[in-house]
Design an enzyme around this catalytic site. Structure first.
Site, PDB file in Angstrom:
ATOM      1  N   GLN A 227      14.095   5.883   1.750  1.00  0.00           N
ATOM      2  CA  GLN A 227      12.802   7.169   2.284  1.00  0.00           C
ATOM      3  C   GLN A 227      13.790   7.914   2.785  1.00  0.00           C
ATOM      4  OE1 GLN A 227       9.599   8.021   0.180  1.00  0.00           O
ATOM      5  NE2 GLN A 227       9.174   9.109   1.672  1.00  0.00           N
TER       6      GLN A 227
ATOM      7  N   SER B 161       4.821  10.715   4.238  1.00  0.00           N
ATOM      8  CA  SER B 161       5.932  11.249   3.091  1.00  0.00           C
ATOM      9  C   SER B 161       5.843  12.489   3.313  1.00  0.00           C
ATOM     10  CB  SER B 161       5.507  11.165   1.756  1.00  0.00           C
ATOM     11  OG  SER B 161       5.638   9.372   1.836  1.00  0.00           O
TER      12      SER B 161
ATOM     13  N   HIS C 229       1.661   2.570   9.214  1.00  0.00           N
ATOM     14  CA  HIS C 229       1.563   2.835  10.230  1.00  0.00           C
ATOM     15  C   HIS C 229       2.280   1.793  11.629  1.00  0.00           C
ATOM     16  CE1 HIS C 229      -3.354   3.160   9.689  1.00  0.00           C
ATOM     17  NE2 HIS C 229      -2.189   3.278   8.377  1.00  0.00           N
TER      18      HIS C 229
ATOM     19  N   ASP D 107      -6.971   9.766   3.007  1.00  0.00           N
ATOM     20  CA  ASP D 107      -6.449  10.921   3.889  1.00  0.00           C
ATOM     21  C   ASP D 107      -5.958  11.505   2.610  1.00  0.00           C
ATOM     22  OD1 ASP D 107      -4.246   9.278   3.847  1.00  0.00           O
ATOM     23  OD2 ASP D 107      -2.928  10.161   5.695  1.00  0.00           O
TER      24      ASP D 107
ATOM     25  N   ASP E 126      -3.784   1.581  16.983  1.00  0.00           N
ATOM     26  CA  ASP E 126      -3.886   2.400  15.729  1.00  0.00           C
ATOM     27  C   ASP E 126      -5.282   2.085  16.193  1.00  0.00           C
ATOM     28  OD1 ASP E 126      -4.763   2.863  13.648  1.00  0.00           O
ATOM     29  OD2 ASP E 126      -2.518   1.784  12.984  1.00  0.00           O
TER      30      ASP E 126
HETATM   31  N1  UDP Z   1       8.817   4.665   1.718  1.00  0.00           N
HETATM   32  C1  UDP Z   1      10.462   4.301   1.884  1.00  0.00           C
HETATM   33  N2  UDP Z   1      10.650   3.968   1.071  1.00  0.00           N
HETATM   34  C2  UDP Z   1      10.058   4.014  -0.309  1.00  0.00           C
HETATM   35  C3  UDP Z   1       8.798   4.039  -0.137  1.00  0.00           C
HETATM   36  C4  UDP Z   1       8.551   4.568   1.068  1.00  0.00           C
HETATM   37  O1  UDP Z   1      10.679   3.652   2.998  1.00  0.00           O
HETATM   38  O2  UDP Z   1      10.492   3.435  -1.666  1.00  0.00           O
HETATM   39  C5  UDP Z   1       8.565   4.824   3.373  1.00  0.00           C
HETATM   40  C6  UDP Z   1       7.873   6.188   3.364  1.00  0.00           C
HETATM   41  O3  UDP Z   1       9.145   7.380   3.780  1.00  0.00           O
HETATM   42  C7  UDP Z   1       7.177   6.697   4.925  1.00  0.00           C
HETATM   43  C8  UDP Z   1       6.293   6.172   4.195  1.00  0.00           C
HETATM   44  O4  UDP Z   1       7.116   4.622   3.189  1.00  0.00           O
HETATM   45  O5  UDP Z   1       7.909   6.320   6.363  1.00  0.00           O
HETATM   46  C9  UDP Z   1       4.968   5.935   3.707  1.00  0.00           C
HETATM   47  O6  UDP Z   1       4.371   6.090   3.785  1.00  0.00           O
HETATM   48  P1  UDP Z   1       3.290   7.439   3.866  1.00  0.00           P
HETATM   49  O7  UDP Z   1       2.381   7.677   4.692  1.00  0.00           O
HETATM   50  O8  UDP Z   1       2.978   7.957   3.029  1.00  0.00           O
HETATM   51  O9  UDP Z   1       2.688   6.211   3.034  1.00  0.00           O
HETATM   52  P2  UDP Z   1       0.869   5.119   2.752  1.00  0.00           P
HETATM   53  O10 UDP Z   1       2.359   4.526   2.829  1.00  0.00           O
HETATM   54  O11 UDP Z   1       1.241   4.787   3.985  1.00  0.00           O
HETATM   55  O12 UDP Z   1       0.639   5.295   1.564  1.00  0.00           O
END
Ligand code: UDP
Length: 459
Positions: free
Chosen positions: A337, A357, A20, A376, A113
């Site tokens: 990532q 992602s 977020h 979601d 948000d």
């Molecule tokens: N991410 C990262 N390193 C990791 C795992 C995830 O930087 O080892 C980041 C990824 O690049 C993304 C965020 O964490 O920007 C995850 O957001 P997403 O909406 O996919 O999933 P959420 O964490 O909200 O379930």
């Protein structure tokens, strides 16, 4: 009396999760590059641990969620945590707005948000411009809206859900909390939380979505009949897309520290397209049986893999798994990532289908194997496979687990099969469209310029 005008100063108020904070920070950087002052407002507790790049152009201020010393995990439940944030956040946000005015840096707008509709009520008291920011797709938000207005009744019944401009969805392809409503212990309060995003939305001046127009054009057009809607994604660092923002190379505000050099040196000597990257976002954690199936699936297929997992996830791995994989796999607690997905050795991304992602995979042209977990992600998985045609969704069997052979078949199909070639072609098309959206004159670029013009005109 003449109306006093100020330089625009926007307070950004994201939920306290990485997925977020990141999109808001990236959107904020775009505004800063156009001369707007942006301040990210987070909780006192989180401010003590986040890693902020010293070069970050966004200021930080804090408010209270009622758990300044211990963090909101002490709240006991998600609902209690949101309630405490609403009560304490409303009070301390008002105090912050007054403090900034006293300091001669008055806030003129809020970008909040969608999960915090109370921010709109506070902003209204001070006559600020109010924009809701959503980091779930328009499809998911349309579903929540229909629930909020009583147009989609829970528990879901029938074989399909049919909503304007959305593909027909199986009930299991709607957000999980709606699908399981009435079937298990999911508290109705959680449904209220997501549907309440729409309780006062008609009073918002803008609705901002972290997608780009072409991903959901029909739904965006439908929503635009109800509200002023702007898509501004993908909210990735400019260096990976249009390259117009100097020095915008990473996300700048991180909750965790990445093991970047370990990952990069491991990836560097792997052949092009040979590595499967596995990550389930910042909070996703499959059950032990699922971890085991994926672990044996990866080991058995004999491909290289880089797997992100927290220490608590590691305890769910089969005994001695990490020792046994030797150089076939690397397990890290967190990585950059962006840098991983941009690396030429990556051939496939096993993801939980978190929106960010998916957007990152699409922006780097990496095909996905999607295993949605919750929130979601079920709907994103459906779109990823059937609408954006950028990957294969793996579905659980009657025990609720995705078997090892299912992973192996899907990964092989992506890395070696005919279907993989088609998917790669599609995902490369989306990569171009993503760049086009944020580049000069693209749909997101135009929306950002329009938003800036609005901020200037009402300051
Ligand atoms: N991410 C990262 N390193 C990791 C795992 C995830 O930087 O080892 C980041 C990824 O690049 C993304 C965020 O964490 O920007 C995850 O957001 P997403 O909406 O996919 O999933 P959420 O964490 O909200 O379930």
């Amino acid at each position: 009396m003449e109306k006093k005008s100020f330089n625009p100063h926007v307070l950004f108020i994201p939920n306290t999760l990485q997925g977020h904070i990141t999109p808001m920070v990236q959107f904020g950087k775009r505004l800063v590059s156009k001369g707007i002052k942006v301040t990210l407002v987070t909780t006192v507790y989180l401010s003590k641990s986040i890693h902020v790049d010293p070069e970050c152009s966004i200021a930080i201020e804090t408010i209270s969620d009622g758990f300044d010393d211990t963090g909101s995990q002490d709240a006991g439940s998600i609902e209690a945590c949101f309630t405490s944030f609403r009560i304490n956040g409303s009070r301390t946000l008002a105090e912050l707005i007054e403090k900034l005015a006293d300091k001669g840096q008055p806030a003129t707008a809020v970008v909040y948000d969608g999960l915090f509709p109370w921010v709109l009520d506070v902003a209204k008291q001070y006559g600020l411009f109010k924009a809701a920011f959503f980091n779930q797709t328009c499809a998911v938000n349309s579903i929540y809206y229909h629930v909020n207005r009583g147009l989609l009744k829970l528990p879901l019944t029938g074989s399909h859900i049919s909503l304007p401009e959305l593909p027909l969805l199986l009930p299991s392809e709607t957000p999980l909390i709606l699908y399981v409503y009435g079937k298990d212990l999911t508290p109705p309060d959680l449904v209220e939380l997501v549907s309440n995003q729409y309780s006062n939305i008609d009073e918002a001046d803008w609705l901002i979505f972290d997608i780009f127009y072409k991903m959901e054009e029909k739904i965006v057009d439908w929503m635009s009949k109800l509200w002023k809607v702007g898509t501004v994604g993908p909210t990735l660092p400019s260096m990976y897309l249009d390259k117009r923002l100097e020095n915008d190379k990473d996300y700048s505000i991180n909750l965790f520290e990445p093991k970047t050099s370990t990952c990069m040196s491991w990836l560097n000597d792997k052949p092009i397209g040979s590595v499967v990257y596995v990550a389930f976002g910042s909070i996703g954690s499959p059950v032990p049986e699922q971890m085991e199936e994926l672990a044996w699936g990866l080991k058995g297929i004999n491909c290289y893999f880089l797997w992100v997992m927290s220490d608590s996830m590691k305890t769910k791995l089969p005994n001695k798994f990490i020792e046994e994989i030797s150089d076939q796999g690397l397990v890290v607690s967190w990585c950059s990532q962006l840098e991983v997905l941009a690396h030429k050795s990556i051939g496939c991304f096993v993801t939980h289908c978190g929106l960010h992602s998916v957007m990152e995979a699409v922006s780097f042209g990496v095909p996905m194997v999607g295993m949605p977990l919750f929130v979601d992600q079920q709907t994103n998985g459906k779109f990823m496979e059937d609408v954006w045609r950028s990957g294969i969704r793996v579905l659980p069997d009657e025990t609720g687990i995705v078997g090892r052979q299912v992973f192996q078949k899907s990964i092989k199909e992506i890395m070696e099969g005919e279907k993989g070639i088609e998917i790669k072609k599609n995902v490369m098309k989306w990569k171009e469209l993503a760049k086009e959206a944020v580049d000069e004159g693209g749909s997101s670029d135009k929306n950002i310029n329009e938003f800036v013009a609005k901020l200037l005109s009402c300051s």
